[in-house]
Design an enzyme around this catalytic site. Structure first.
Site, short mmCIF file in Angstrom:
data_model
loop_
_atom_site.label_atom_id
_atom_site.label_comp_id
_atom_site.label_asym_id
_atom_site.label_seq_id
_atom_site.Cartn_x
_atom_site.Cartn_y
_atom_site.Cartn_z
N THR A 139 0.83 -1.22 0.00
CA THR A 139 0.00 0.00 0.00
C THR A 139 0.86 1.26 0.00
OG1 THR A 139 -0.09 -0.14 2.40
CG2 THR A 139 -1.97 -1.01 1.20
N GLU A 421 -6.48 -6.50 4.98
CA GLU A 421 -6.78 -7.74 4.25
C GLU A 421 -8.11 -7.66 3.51
OE1 GLU A 421 -4.50 -9.85 3.84
OE2 GLU A 421 -3.13 -9.13 5.39
#
Lengths: 661, 661
Positions: A139, A421
């Site tokens: 990310t 997740e």
């Protein structure tokens, strides 16, 4: 032992140890779990120090120390089975996190999964001897879920046979990876691969970020901690800015895709294998939801039998607060949910392992269903647990706000599961995509199998209010299988409603994507109802396999409570779908109240069965012996603010203030 | 200025400043508020230092410094009006607490309210010159809401003309009072008064706890900080154990009750005046709910127009996340709630001040209704806001977990409102007691007035499912007054259901108290529905007074959204009561979606109207200029873990680990 809590244990109608064994998967597993836990408990190196009294830097320091110790201990004890390692970790971590979690959970597994043989030979020994300390950097500051949006580039330079890793913008800075800030000296960086002038999408690269001897950041690397968070104080979630950092060609993970020395890109053979890892992690999170609920309900229920407050009958002694109907109504549904999610977690784990075998033999047929289910259940269970932890905390009055209760810690450490997740709304929409596809298959005359097979019936069961009475008479609120049935029909109804919303949008000249977005509320509702059905069904299925009558009986009460409470909270859906009559809703409330009374004598035994050691709970309110107040006083006296009699601020500000007035 | 957020502001259909004035109560109030805020903003003594980077002790230190500075500044600027002081405090505190809050909010007001003239002459000058730093010690380790349960004793000794203050048990230790741990040198202690061998119940005593010069604890006093909490890090919530501490007879607050030198107890003339203070504080909390929602929705909505993520249409650029229907469905109902609660807060404040006038003239007639309403609305609004803050936080993806977003701070500082000043479930049951009393009055043929007058109609409107169609056709989902009407009928239905539950329990030979406890679930539901009706009604009433067409229009959308969203979330109640048909529920969902689209262009303007200065929000995600990512990076770099390149734990644990393997 506090006499109130002792009395509660004497009232229990079933053998707690037997239920613990059911929850653990058999008496041998219980025994082994306790053995492993006692290794931590009796280990002077893991001496207890409440992180709540430490500064952030001290907490990180303590966590690194524990992680390093754990590595040595696991070798010493010869613990190698992943499940046993997990058990050991849970005990030494308590309610908190591990400093080097991503090295174990992402860095090493990725090396195993994506290195070619030569790379394995080089990197695995380095990682497993902790010369290389790694993390997984995906990310970015401005980019999360949507992988195509990631901006970091890896441009191949055939002249030097190197990749140039670069963060072209502020929003492309890698952000959030655990262990990136201070701990790791390498990162697996996900970057858009450019070679010979074209982009080939996201690939993984091993990037050295700190000197392996001095641990100082390498040239071109800006790395650090992203600052304090809601929880996860032990973890150095980090940022990484790459300024044209060159790494050898061999640092691209090349098991599947490859870049030749001359810059030729070789596509991977279609690889859907990472799919499986996601499913596994999401299934694990379902189990974590159950654990968080089990811990929270243990704390709140034990405290509620020790705490006396106010009066039900005028002049009588203050009753235990668990005798208030409102308190039971807060806590027993959470307890029921803890059991429900535990069984769902077991099911997911078993199913994953069963299907993994198939996958290794090239059979992917069951994976899409499990993938859809794990996405939705991850969202469903974490959202529900997230709210329920706070219900438990707030049921403890003022002391629920004290860090000594552990409930604030349980909340802040758990709540990120709603986002990581796979963000929960995105997860629900993934499940919805599967449900819509299944629905279309039914419309096209196909026969569905597996957990969505109930959609086969939608063809004959349209939402027809005039059928209300006909349908509703079918419901027997005392029959668990009848409750499973109405959850199933509710799911079918809401799947159909969502599908119709999409159809309606399409008729208004919307394209497929806008129609989807304009139906997103309905789609999330459909997924939610689907997951709710699955949970109720799996709880009922589990009961069928439990022989011991006294345990079966008490679990049946919990299953009924779980199901009826869910109907009561979503009664509009059931009424709208004609699955319930208004008058039955009054009956359901009455039945819920009866179940609360019936469960009351077994409440403490039911939380005892989770068998959390006091060290694991780290909660003064949730102590097994119920001696809450003495220990709350003892805990408070250790507060760092009490290390001096007079805080320096008195001399600095308050004394001078008087003279200025 | 970020171009996305600029574009949003250009799309607004109304004059933001005009709406700000409505929220503030007129343009003069807006002007004065900004003047006061700029006094803090431009003051170098209040230089910004993010408490999230400080240790607990440093945070406390900084808070004491600010409190001391504030005292001097308020005198310097001549700010004396309570509302203006409150405005000043809000600005210098930001999202955090004040160290000496209880000195101002409880200690001094109690002295004003309960000292006899001689006591006033002695204590007020001491307190107002900060020679005496005080707090208010009521709750004990084992005792909260129930005042009769408090254990601390004050026994009069006529020989020395002293009271002996004592904590007879661990559970009697005073616990939680703000400022008690380190700051205060006196406490008003609530204790059971014993004289001449009998107990006369709870009375208030001024107890010196620390030396006024050295600030050291006095003999017989064990005092300290109760340790870290969920929020309130600035405040030294404390404990106080009294070991036969003697204070002069004159330290009992004697405005009402008295103890003569010989130990004769003189009863107070019936004094219901403290009643009023509770009502005032609970009304203030309703306003705090609105502020917390306004802040949270400002942050989440601004960030949602700046953040681009994923794709709605394949291949198109990543859309602003506020364009996802699911994101709108999370945030716009919170925005609507923020406006609704703001107007409710205004109403409560006005009503309190109106009724206070009556009370001073001996007219208590409206107090019971306001008391019941303030209890229920305190619970209703804080519970709703509590969940909604977390919805906002989780709508910001990963960055919502960062302390830089301010959302974790807003949550932990707000959530205690659910427990303090009356635990929410207890509050709901207090309101229910008023509703049941009102219902019985109707049954007895009395005609009710005021806000519960809708119960007059219950006699004719029993829950009769067969009337479903007749009733439901009355609802026009596009007409706000029709929506108010169904909320009213829902409340009436649930009040009646609760009353019937009690009647049924009584028929089963239960006594009144057990019947009440066994109906508690229904009673809470009834109160909740009553409060929900009041909120919808007050929102609609407020609209009637707003002339500007463009503002009226956008507020009408919010009011409709608030009302329809509430019906959708509680649809079972409305269906069960026959106020709604199943088919109308589908229409409501469609209408909600339309409202989301209609509100979308004004979303940023609607949060801008709350007019929070960036310093007050302290949120990188909620910045007015929308330049989120640069500032997030800048903020993170200031994290204390980044003060060294290599954390000491590397040398202490990780380097040695390698050699041990």
């Amino acid at each position: 032992m506090n006499p109130d809590i002792l009395n509660e244990r004497q009232k229990a109608t079933f053998d707690v140890e037997k239920l613990t064994n059911i929850l653990n998967g058999g008496p041998e597993k219980t025994k082994r779990r306790r053995e492993i836990e006692s290794m931590v408990l009796n280990d002077p190196d893991f001496k207890y120090e409440d992180p709540n009294f430490l500064s952030r830097s001290e907490r990180y320091d303590q966590a690194v120390r524990k992680s390093a110790q754990m590595i040595l201990k696991l070798r010493e004890y010869g613990i190698a089975d992943p499940e046993e390692i997990y058990c050991y970790k849970r005990m030494f971590r308590g309610n908190f996190q591990e400093a080097m979690g991503l090295h174990f959970a992402m860095f090493i597994p990725t090396l195993y999964g994506q290195c070619d043989p030569e790379q394995s030979k080089k990197w695995l020994p380095l990682a497993e001897s902790y010369q290389v300390l790694g993390t997984y950097a995906q990310t970015e500051l401005g980019h999360g879920t949507h992988l195509r949006g990631l901006e970091t580039t890896a441009t191949y330079d055939p002249n030097t046979q190197e990749f140039i890793l670069n963060s072209p913008t502020v929003s492309s800075i890698k952000w959030w990876p655990g262990g990136l800030g201070k701990t790791s000296n390498h990162a697996i960086v996900l970057a858009q691969l450019y070679t010979r002038g074209s982009c080939h999408g996201l690939h993984a690269f091993i990037v050295p970020i700190r000197d392996m001897n001095t641990h100082k950041p390498l040239p071109g690397i800006v790395v650090g901690d992203i600052g304090p968070k809601f929880g996860f104080n032990e973890v150095d979630n980090g940022f990484l800015k790459l300024d044209h950092v060159r790494i050898p060609r061999e640092n691209m993970l090349m098991k599947y895709a490859k870049v030749d020395p001359d810059g030729t890109y070789i596509k991977p053979p279609s690889a859907k294998l990472t799919y499986g890892t996601m499913v596994f992690i999401r299934s694990m999170i379902v189990g974590e939801s159950a654990r968080a609920l089990a811990k929270s309900s243990t704390i709140a229920i034990r405290y509620s039998v020790v705490r006396h407050q106010s009066e039900i009958r005028r002049g009588a002694p203050e009753p235990q607060i668990l005798d208030y109907q409102t308190q039971q109504y807060k806590l027993f549904p959470v307890l029921a949910m803890a059991y429900a999610f535990t069984f769902v977690g077991q099911y997911m784990n078993e199913t994953y392992h069963r299907i993994s075998g198939d996958i290794h033999q090239g059979d992917f047929s069951e994976l899409p269903e499990l993938h859809a289910l794990s996405a939705g259940l991850k969202a469903f269970t974490t959202w529900a647990a997230n709210s329920a932890i706070e219900v438990c905390r707030m049921s403890c009055g003022g002391h629920g706000y004290s860090r000594s209760s552990a409930l604030p810690d349980i909340y802040v450490e758990f709540t990120p599961t709603c986002t990581y997740e796979g963000e929960n709304t995105v997860m629900m929409l993934q499940t919805a995509r599967y449900l819509m596809k299944s629905y279309r298959q039914v419309q096209a005359g196909e026969q569905l199998h597996g957990i969505v097979s109930y959609l086969n019936e939608t063809e004959h069961q349209r939402i027809q209010p005039q059928l209300v009475t006909a349908r509703a008479t079918g419901l027997d609120i005392n029959d668990l299988s009848s409750l499973v049935e109405v959850y199933k029909l509710r799911a079918a109804t809401l799947v159909e409603l969502a599908a119709k919303s999409i159809q309606k949008e399409l008729q208004h000249n919307k394209n497929q994507e806008d129609a989807w977005n304009n139906s997103a509320i309905d789609l999330v509702r459909a997924s939610d109802a689907h997951c709710h059905y699955v949970v109720v069904k799996l709880f009922a299925d589990k009961l069928a396999g439990i022989d011991a009558a006294s345990i079966h009986l008490v679990l049946l009460m919990l299953a009924r409570l779980y199901a009826l409470h869910g109907i009561s909270n979503n009664s509009g859906d059931f009424l709208q779908a004609g699955l319930l009559k208004g008058s039955q809703l009054v009956e359901i409330t009455t039945r819920i109240k009866e179940l609360l009374s019936e469960l009351r004598p077994n409440a403490v035994a039911l939380v005892d069965a989770f068998d959390f050691h006091d060290r694991m709970l780290n909660s003064v309110l949730g102590r097994y012996d119920g001696n809450v107040y003495d220990h709350l006083f003892e805990w408070a006296r250790r507060s760092p603010l009490n290390s001096t009699e007079v805080h320096e601020s008195y001399h600095k500000y308050l004394e001078p203030l008087r003279s200025k007035l």
